[in-house]
Structures are given as structure tokens and as C-alpha cells.
Design a protein around this motif. Structure first.
Motif, PDB file in Angstrom:
ATOM      1  N   LEU A  89       0.914  -1.062  -0.187  1.00 32.77           N
ATOM      2  CA  LEU A  89       0.290   0.117  -0.283  1.00 32.77           C
ATOM      3  C   LEU A  89       0.740   1.309  -0.070  1.00 32.77           C
ATOM      4  O   LEU A  89       0.732   1.962  -0.491  1.00 32.77           O
ATOM      5  CB  LEU A  89      -1.042  -0.108   1.142  1.00 32.77           C
ATOM      6  N   ILE A  90       1.784   0.943   1.123  1.00 37.14           N
ATOM      7  CA  ILE A  90       3.189   2.387   0.931  1.00 37.14           C
ATOM      8  C   ILE A  90       2.795   3.089  -0.679  1.00 37.14           C
ATOM      9  O   ILE A  90       3.511   4.007  -0.757  1.00 37.14           O
ATOM     10  CB  ILE A  90       3.450   2.109   2.300  1.00 37.14           C
ATOM     11  N   LEU A  91       4.061   1.604  -1.190  1.00 37.80           N
ATOM     12  CA  LEU A  91       4.343   1.833  -2.063  1.00 37.80           C
ATOM     13  C   LEU A  91       3.334   2.672  -3.523  1.00 37.80           C
ATOM     14  O   LEU A  91       4.460   3.351  -4.371  1.00 37.80           O
ATOM     15  CB  LEU A  91       5.056   0.150  -2.826  1.00 37.80           C
ATOM     16  N   GLY A  92       2.310   1.739  -3.654  1.00 38.09           N
ATOM     17  CA  GLY A  92       1.168   2.343  -3.845  1.00 38.09           C
ATOM     18  C   GLY A  92       0.641   3.897  -3.980  1.00 38.09           C
ATOM     19  O   GLY A  92       1.027   5.118  -5.203  1.00 38.09           O
ATOM     20  N   THR A  93       1.180   3.864  -2.810  1.00 38.13           N
ATOM     21  CA  THR A  93       0.821   5.795  -2.597  1.00 38.13           C
ATOM     22  C   THR A  93       1.863   6.423  -3.237  1.00 38.13           C
ATOM     23  O   THR A  93       1.670   7.755  -3.198  1.00 38.13           O
ATOM     24  CB  THR A  93       0.723   6.013  -0.548  1.00 38.13           C
ATOM     25  N   TRP A  94       3.510   6.031  -2.936  1.00 29.32           N
ATOM     26  CA  TRP A  94       4.310   7.099  -2.960  1.00 29.32           C
ATOM     27  C   TRP A  94       4.199   7.101  -4.655  1.00 29.32           C
ATOM     28  O   TRP A  94       4.107   7.701  -5.410  1.00 29.32           O
ATOM     29  CB  TRP A  94       5.544   6.423  -2.921  1.00 29.32           C
ATOM     30  N   PHE A  95       4.069   5.750  -5.437  1.00 32.51           N
ATOM     31  CA  PHE A  95       4.530   5.742  -7.068  1.00 32.51           C
ATOM     32  C   PHE A  95       2.894   6.559  -7.365  1.00 32.51           C
ATOM     33  O   PHE A  95       3.334   7.098  -8.412  1.00 32.51           O
ATOM     34  CB  PHE A  95       5.069   4.693  -7.427  1.00 32.51           C
ATOM     35  N   GLY A  96       2.368   6.389  -6.782  1.00 32.85           N
ATOM     36  CA  GLY A  96       0.842   7.191  -7.767  1.00 32.85           C
ATOM     37  C   GLY A  96       1.112   8.398  -7.395  1.00 32.85           C
ATOM     38  O   GLY A  96       0.995   8.790  -8.779  1.00 32.85           O
ATOM     39  N   ALA A  97       1.439   9.424  -6.383  1.00 30.33           N
ATOM     40  CA  ALA A  97       1.506  10.161  -6.074  1.00 30.33           C
ATOM     41  C   ALA A  97       2.634  11.162  -6.507  1.00 30.33           C
ATOM     42  O   ALA A  97       2.592  11.686  -7.993  1.00 30.33           O
ATOM     43  CB  ALA A  97       1.891  10.638  -5.115  1.00 30.33           C
ATOM     44  N   VAL A 154      13.026  12.049   0.004  1.00 24.87           N
ATOM     45  CA  VAL A 154      13.630  13.715   0.737  1.00 24.87           C
ATOM     46  C   VAL A 154      14.490  13.882  -0.693  1.00 24.87           C
ATOM     47  O   VAL A 154      15.172  14.862  -1.261  1.00 24.87           O
ATOM     48  CB  VAL A 154      15.399  12.374   1.525  1.00 24.87           C
ATOM     49  N   LEU A 155      15.111  12.497  -2.158  1.00 17.62           N
ATOM     50  CA  LEU A 155      16.084  12.693  -2.887  1.00 17.62           C
ATOM     51  C   LEU A 155      14.489  13.514  -4.178  1.00 17.62           C
ATOM     52  O   LEU A 155      15.209  14.608  -4.563  1.00 17.62           O
ATOM     53  CB  LEU A 155      15.496  11.422  -4.006  1.00 17.62           C
ATOM     54  N   THR A 156      13.556  13.259  -4.046  1.00 17.24           N
ATOM     55  CA  THR A 156      12.921  13.849  -5.043  1.00 17.24           C
ATOM     56  C   THR A 156      11.497  15.075  -4.967  1.00 17.24           C
ATOM     57  O   THR A 156      12.325  16.123  -5.730  1.00 17.24           O
ATOM     58  CB  THR A 156      11.902  12.693  -5.520  1.00 17.24           C
ATOM     59  N   TYR A 157      11.502  15.421  -3.518  1.00 20.53           N
ATOM     60  CA  TYR A 157      10.261  16.256  -2.935  1.00 20.53           C
ATOM     61  C   TYR A 157      11.062  17.238  -1.882  1.00 20.53           C
ATOM     62  O   TYR A 157      10.504  19.033  -1.775  1.00 20.53           O
ATOM     63  CB  TYR A 157       9.183  15.788  -2.555  1.00 20.53           C
ATOM     64  N   ASP A 158      12.414  17.048  -1.566  1.00 16.59           N
ATOM     65  CA  ASP A 158      13.014  18.123  -0.481  1.00 16.59           C
ATOM     66  C   ASP A 158      12.931  18.765  -1.610  1.00 16.59           C
ATOM     67  O   ASP A 158      14.377  18.895  -2.464  1.00 16.59           O
ATOM     68  CB  ASP A 158      14.689  17.300  -0.336  1.00 16.59           C
ATOM     69  N   GLY A 159      12.708  19.778  -1.193  1.00 18.41           N
ATOM     70  CA  GLY A 159      13.134  21.629  -2.132  1.00 18.41           C
ATOM     71  C   GLY A 159      11.864  22.216  -3.169  1.00 18.41           C
ATOM     72  O   GLY A 159      12.619  23.738  -3.301  1.00 18.41           O
ATOM     73  N   MET A 160      11.079  21.213  -3.399  1.00 18.11           N
ATOM     74  CA  MET A 160      10.652  21.200  -4.302  1.00 18.11           C
ATOM     75  C   MET A 160       9.278  22.469  -3.662  1.00 18.11           C
ATOM     76  O   MET A 160       9.181  22.030  -2.892  1.00 18.11           O
ATOM     77  CB  MET A 160       9.305  19.868  -4.543  1.00 18.11           C
ATOM     78  N   GLU A 161       9.196  23.103  -4.829  1.00 18.65           N
ATOM     79  CA  GLU A 161       7.738  24.341  -4.351  1.00 18.65           C
ATOM     80  C   GLU A 161       6.534  23.176  -3.972  1.00 18.65           C
ATOM     81  O   GLU A 161       6.044  22.286  -4.541  1.00 18.65           O
ATOM     82  CB  GLU A 161       7.541  25.118  -5.356  1.00 18.65           C
ATOM     83  N   GLY A 162       5.838  23.666  -2.612  1.00 17.29           N
ATOM     84  CA  GLY A 162       4.177  23.021  -2.729  1.00 17.29           C
ATOM     85  C   GLY A 162       4.556  21.808  -1.137  1.00 17.29           C
ATOM     86  O   GLY A 162       3.832  20.633  -1.906  1.00 17.29           O
ATOM     87  N   ALA A 163       5.643  21.378  -1.756  1.00 17.81           N
ATOM     88  CA  ALA A 163       6.286  19.802  -1.640  1.00 17.81           C
ATOM     89  C   ALA A 163       7.642  19.894   0.294  1.00 17.81           C
ATOM     90  O   ALA A 163       8.088  21.155   0.474  1.00 17.81           O
ATOM     91  CB  ALA A 163       6.742  18.659  -1.843  1.00 17.81           C
ATOM     92  N   THR A 164       7.535  18.909   0.865  1.00 16.86           N
ATOM     93  CA  THR A 164       8.511  18.576   2.079  1.00 16.86           C
ATOM     94  C   THR A 164       9.100  16.805   1.426  1.00 16.86           C
ATOM     95  O   THR A 164       8.657  16.602   0.758  1.00 16.86           O
ATOM     96  CB  THR A 164       8.250  18.796   3.185  1.00 16.86           C
TER      97      THR A 164
END
Length: 420
Positions: A89-97, A154-164
Motif C-alpha cells: 500500500l505504501i509503495l502504491g501511495t508514493w508511486f501513484g502521487a 527526500v531525493l525527489t521532493y526535498d526543496g520542491m515548491e509545495g512539497a516537503t
């Protein structure tokens, strides 16, 4: 030559020891339960118990639980215990978003299926090829999924606008629909507060108001899974692997292949439930948003006796209890105390009729305590509403334990050619 007819003579097709409920009896039980719920609503004035918004939210919360449970059913019918549903389920949430944000929501759904399937493939590799203990492998996948998605965030969203580092940017909506005219009419009828009629209107209105297209797909997968597993030669071969893999292999079934297919499909279905969480229930990925639904899905599968229909009822029950912390939590939970107390009293009569006097006395004591709790209070603490899904999970499993019948070879190690 097809091996499907021959498999009917294996232990997998042996009749169950207990009689199954006929459809008329099952419908009668459901009608009686609806009447009881309606009576409790009138007594307690808790109209939110069967409101359209309550039922709509319950359906939305039931989908990820149902998809996780359906995934567990596919795996366990082939003989592989899948405790790793939470991780899938966790993998689905991350890859889906992640994919939905970049390339659109339906691409996100496909990515979630692939992400969950990867988790299933890892579980199949560990349990089927290397004969790792199924529980150990499932727990390891849950832990790995947590670590992998945190690292990827951390690799993908860190520093991205509208994300943490723990949350993705907003994902575009998959879209939803409301049945024109009929949904409004059912909503108006539900607000009238009539006995039973308004409650049925609330139930029907909930499945016709603001329904996501992904919800329709998820609901359709339940009867589709039943048809594939119980009405096709493919399903018969797959189920034979979970009942008697040695006999299945002797009849030409490639047991290893079917186990792999079942567990990969299991992961994909759980991944679809994850996509629902990050793209329908909310419009972003958030670390920890699965909230243990993989484990509750496993409980729904067990409650449903490893059958799709029972699983769907279990998911609906747990999804409904989950709405209590969202809509009118303390008021509706207080009303549910009366409902559970009455059901416990009915259970006492059943146990005494079955001459199970010890169980009857214990259940009577629980019923009396619940009646006293309801009568002596006007509300319940908010923590009770929050804990209700998990308490209900334990109660349902405890009460249904005696009628359960898991696949005979579920969780047992198997190596190709071991019957020779």
C-alpha cells in the motif's frame, strides 16, 4: 489436455465441513440488521448513523481496505501469506502521487499498480523461490517500503515548491461523478428521518454522490476476482496451489508460476489501494497516510473467510467505523454503544441455543456493561471514536474465529517436485 476437470477430484474441491449461508438467509440477516440500525437511529436521534455523507465517506474509506484485502485473498488462495500488504500500500501511495504529479492522474494509477506489483514480486521471490518464512518476509517488506519511500521522498521532493521531504506536491484529480436527479432525491428522502426507508435512501445515496471513477474500478474488481478465481480454469489451478500443491503439480500445474502470478497480482491490487489514498482520499502523498490499512485489509479478508463477498462486507464495516472519527464521531459512537449492546444480547441467545453457556455468560456481561455505559453517559471521549476501527477489527476476528477455514496449504513451504 486441460487439467481443470481433473483438479475437481483433489482435496482442494472437498466440501466444507460447515454449511454455508444461503442467499435468502443472508439477505434476511442484512434486512434485520438494517431494521436494527434504523431503530437505534430513531431511539438515539443520531441521524448521522445513516446519512448520505456518512455512507459516502464510508465507501471512500473502505476502498483502500478492500483493495488490500483483495490482494491478500489472491496471494493466500495460492498458498502465500501476505503480511506485506501494508508495505505494498505504501509503495502504491508514493508511486501513484509521484507519477500522477508529473504525467497525470491515470499515469499515477498505473505507476501505483507497478509499485505494488514490485513489492509483490519481492515477496514472491523470498517466499516461493527461497522459502523464507512468509511472516518474516512480509514484515521485512513493510519496513523496506517505509525506508524506500522516505529515501525517495527526500531525493525527489526535498526543496520542491509545495512539497516537503515527507509530502508530495498536489496531484491532479481523477474526477468524480454524482448521479443527476436521483442522488438529490435520495438525499432529500434521507433527511426526512423515516424508519428504514430513509436509512436505505442514505445507503443508496452514498454510493451515488461524489463517487470517484477509481472507486468504480475498485468495486468492479471484487466480482471480477470472484469470477476469475471460482469460474475459470486459471482460478481453479491457482486455488489448487493453496490447497494441495503436490496434487496440483502431479496433474501438470506449474505451481511456482501460479504462486508468483498470484502474489504479483496481490501487490498490484494493494498498490491500487495506495493510489486511492494519495489521489482520491487526498490529493498528495503523505508519509504514514496508510495508517495500518494493510493490516485491517488482512483482517477484512479473514473476516470474509477468504471469499470476495465476505471481504467486501468486512471492508465496508471497517470503513464505516473509520468514518466515526471524521463525521459526528462522539455522537455516532455513543449511539453505536447501544447497537453493539443489542447485538451482543442477540448473540447471547444464539450461544445459549448452541449450548455454549460459558460464552453466553461472558457475552451477557459485555452486553450489560455496554448498556450501562450508554445509559450513564451522553457522549464518549473522542479517543474512543478514533480507536473504534481497531477495536472493531479485534472483536470481529474474535467472534468469527470458529467459522473460518483458510486454504489448507496457506503459508506452507513448497519446492518444485517435492511430491516425487
Amino acid at each position: 489436455m486441460s487439467t481443470a476437470p481433473a483438479l475437481d477430484k483433489t482435496p482442494a474441491a472437498a466440501p466444507a465441513a460447515r454449511r454455508k449461508l444461503s442467499l435468502p438467509v443472508l439477505l434476511l440477516i442484512i434486512a434485520g440488521l438494517l431494521c436494527l440500525v434504523s431503530a437505534v437511529r430513531l431511539i438515539t436521534d443520531a441521524d448521522g448513523l445513516t446519512s448520505v455523507s456518512q455512507m459516502s465517506t464510508a465507501l471512500r474509506l473502505a476502498v483502500p481496505i478492500g483493495m488490500a484485502g483483495l490482494g491478500g485473498l489472491w496471494a493466500e488462495r495460492a498458498g502465500v501469506v501476505n503480511i506485506g500488504l501494508e508495505g505494498m500500500l505504501i509503495l502504491g501511495t508514493w508511486f501513484g502521487a509521484w507519477a500522477g504529479y508529473q504525467w497525470g492522474p491515470w499515469t499515477g494509477v498505473i505507476a501505483a499498480l507497478i509499485g505494488g506489483a514490485i513489492g509483490g514480486l519481492v515477496h514472491a521471490l523470498a517466499t516461493v523461490t527461497f522459502n523464507v518464512n512468509h511472516i518474516v518476509s512480509g514484515v521485512a517488506i513493510n519496513i523496506l517500503a517505509l525506508g524506500a519511500t522516505r529515501y525517495l521522498s527526500v531525493l525527489t521532493y526535498d526543496g520542491m515548491e509545495g512539497a516537503t521531504s515527507r509530502q508530495s506536491p498536489a496531484v491532479p484529480s481523477l474526477g468524480e461523478f454524482t448521479v443527476p436527479g436521483l442522488a438529490d432525491a435520495l438525499g432529500d428522502l434521507n433527511k426526512q428521518g423515516y424508519f428504514l426507508i430513509s436509512d436505505i435512501a442514505g445507503l443508496l445515496g452514498g454510493v451515488m454522490t461524489r463517487v470517484s471513477w477509481l472507486t468504480l474500478i475498485a468495486v468492479a474488481l471484487v466480482p471480477l476476482s470472484w469470477w476469475i478465481l471460482w469460474r475459470t480454469s486459471f482460478g481453479l489451478r491457482l486455488r489448487s496451489c493453496g490447497e494441495n500443491p503436490i496434487a496440483a503439480e502431479s496433474l501438470g500445474v506449474n505451481v511456482i508460476k501460479y504462486k508468483y502470478l498470484a502474489v504479483i497480482i496481490s501487490g498490484a491490487l494493494a498498490g491500487l489501494g495506495g493510489a486511492f489514498l494519495s489521489m482520491v482520499s487526498s490529493n498528495y502523498y503523505l508519509e504514514g497516510q496508510t495508517g495500518g490499512r494493510g493490516y485491517i485489509g488482512l483482517a477484512a479478508m479473514i473476516f470474509g473467510n477468504w471469499m470476495p463477498g465476505g471481504l467486501a462486507l468486512g471492508a465496508g464495516l471497517f470503513g464505516y467505523s473509520d468514518t466515526l472519527k471524521v463525521r459526528g464521531g462522539t455522537e455516532n459512537t455513543h449511539a453505536l454503544l447501544l447497537l453493539i449492546a443489542i447485538l451482543a444480547l442477540l448473540a447471547v441467545a444464539w450461544l445459549i441455543w448452541k449450548k455454549k453457556y460459558v460464552g453466553g455468560v461472558v457475552t451477557l456481561a459485555v452486553s450489560v456493561l455496554l448498556f450501562f455505559w450508554y445509559a450513564s453517559t451522553d457522549s464518549v471521549p473522542s479517543q474512543v471514536a478514533t480507536a473504534m476501527p481497531y477495536v472493531l477489527t479485534m472483536l470481529v476476528l474474535a467472534l468469527s474465529a470458529q467459522r473460518l477455514r483458510m486454504p489448507k496449504a496457506d503459508g506452507q513451504p513448497y519446492r518444485k517436485g517435492q511430491g516425487k
